[in-house]
Design a protein around this motif. Structure first.
Motif, mmCIF file in Angstrom:
data_model
loop_
_atom_site.group_PDB
_atom_site.id
_atom_site.type_symbol
_atom_site.label_atom_id
_atom_site.label_comp_id
_atom_site.label_asym_id
_atom_site.label_seq_id
_atom_site.Cartn_x
_atom_site.Cartn_y
_atom_site.Cartn_z
ATOM 1 N N ASP A 152 1.084 -1.192 -0.319
ATOM 2 C CA ASP A 152 0.169 -0.110 -0.092
ATOM 3 C C ASP A 152 0.639 1.206 0.246
ATOM 4 O O ASP A 152 1.859 1.077 1.273
ATOM 5 C CB ASP A 152 -0.681 -0.089 1.216
ATOM 6 C CG ASP A 152 -2.171 1.159 0.983
ATOM 7 O OD1 ASP A 152 -1.992 1.720 0.658
ATOM 8 O OD2 ASP A 152 -2.626 1.689 2.533
ATOM 9 N N GLY A 153 1.191 2.022 -1.086
ATOM 10 C CA GLY A 153 1.945 2.732 -0.861
ATOM 11 C C GLY A 153 1.957 3.361 -3.068
ATOM 12 O O GLY A 153 0.885 2.833 -3.392
ATOM 13 N N VAL A 154 2.448 4.471 -2.950
ATOM 14 C CA VAL A 154 2.657 5.360 -4.561
ATOM 15 C C VAL A 154 4.210 5.057 -5.441
ATOM 16 O O VAL A 154 4.798 4.424 -4.148
ATOM 17 C CB VAL A 154 3.403 7.048 -3.603
ATOM 18 C CG1 VAL A 154 3.548 7.472 -5.303
ATOM 19 C CG2 VAL A 154 2.413 8.206 -3.017
ATOM 20 N N VAL A 155 3.194 4.246 -6.425
ATOM 21 C CA VAL A 155 4.262 3.825 -7.912
ATOM 22 C C VAL A 155 3.638 4.831 -8.629
ATOM 23 O O VAL A 155 3.305 5.514 -8.781
ATOM 24 C CB VAL A 155 3.915 2.100 -8.159
ATOM 25 C CG1 VAL A 155 4.188 2.257 -9.232
ATOM 26 C CG2 VAL A 155 3.239 1.458 -6.864
ATOM 27 N N ILE A 156 5.025 5.532 -9.024
ATOM 28 C CA ILE A 156 5.701 6.414 -9.692
ATOM 29 C C ILE A 156 6.567 5.704 -10.489
ATOM 30 O O ILE A 156 7.654 5.465 -10.634
ATOM 31 C CB ILE A 156 6.079 7.443 -9.641
ATOM 32 C CG1 ILE A 156 5.765 9.315 -10.164
ATOM 33 C CG2 ILE A 156 6.753 7.717 -8.245
ATOM 34 C CD1 ILE A 156 5.408 10.554 -9.242
ATOM 35 N N ASN A 157 6.016 6.485 -12.247
ATOM 36 C CA ASN A 157 7.211 6.463 -13.081
ATOM 37 C C ASN A 157 8.182 6.665 -12.568
ATOM 38 O O ASN A 157 9.099 7.894 -12.367
ATOM 39 C CB ASN A 157 7.493 6.772 -14.336
ATOM 40 C CG ASN A 157 7.805 6.332 -15.826
ATOM 41 O OD1 ASN A 157 8.496 5.243 -15.299
ATOM 42 N ND2 ASN A 157 7.585 7.209 -16.474
ATOM 43 N N GLY A 158 9.979 5.993 -13.185
ATOM 44 C CA GLY A 158 11.183 6.202 -12.259
ATOM 45 C C GLY A 158 11.716 5.373 -11.090
ATOM 46 O O GLY A 158 13.080 5.532 -10.791
ATOM 47 N N VAL A 159 10.890 5.493 -10.292
ATOM 48 C CA VAL A 159 11.055 4.977 -9.304
ATOM 49 C C VAL A 159 11.694 3.358 -9.050
ATOM 50 O O VAL A 159 11.847 2.900 -8.121
ATOM 51 C CB VAL A 159 10.453 5.338 -7.937
ATOM 52 C CG1 VAL A 159 10.263 4.755 -6.161
ATOM 53 C CG2 VAL A 159 9.916 6.293 -8.014
#
Length: 170
Positions: A152-159
């Motif tokens: 449960d958390g943020v997923v963002i392109n580049g990470v």
């Protein structure tokens, strides 16, 4: 609350030397050092970060976040891939990138328990060039068959490919 943030800040300081920005002609992501010998260094990342460069034998630029040192891997590299698990391991001569130790990993066979708070770092595409960002969330569950976690958390392109870590109570 302040002490909790201070613990995360210390944890980030601990992992920063092991974090790398991975750049290919087709995109970028994050990686982290998982092995170290007298001669070789190994970095883990997500397969989709380097898949195109791997398939087409293109260069891969690796920049250590803490030192700013970079190398471009062309011929002198070994890439071990597990596409079904979205994993890739880059192995190259240590002398090309001055690394001295390795990050402690969760021991094989051990699982981070459901509900544990975890953090991760990476280079999101929306942040300024080479700006490391921190995210936190919780382990939702461990998938035995897939040997992976739902988080449960943020997923963002580049990470993608960056290290996930937790603060051990021991």
């Amino acid at each position: 609350y302040f002490m909790s943030n201070l613990k995360w800040a210390k944890a980030i300081d601990t992992v920063e030397p092991f974090i790398f920005k991975i750049s290919t002609p087709n995109g970028s992501g994050t990686g982290f050092q998982i092995s170290y010998t007298e001669e070789l260094c190994g970095i883990a990342t997500a397969y989709h970060v380097i898949d195109y460069a791997y398939e087409w034998d293109e260069p891969i630029k690796i920049t250590n976040y803490k030192s700013g040192k970079l190398i471009i891997l062309k011929e002198k590299r070994v890439i071990y891939t597990l596409p079904k698990n979205d994993l890739a391991f880059l192995i190259f001569k240590k002398s090309e990138l001055q690394t001295k130790t390795q990050i402690p990993l969760v021991p094989s066979g051990k699982v981070v328990k459901q509900g544990m708070e975890i953090g991760w770092c990476g280079f999101p595409s929306i942040a300024p060039e080479n700006k490391l960002c921190f995210f936190e969330g919780y382990v939702s569950c461990y998938l035995d068959k897939e040997k992976s976690y739902l988080v449960d958390g943020v997923v963002i392109n580049g990470v993608s490919g960056g290290p996930v870590f937790h603060i051990s109570s021991q």
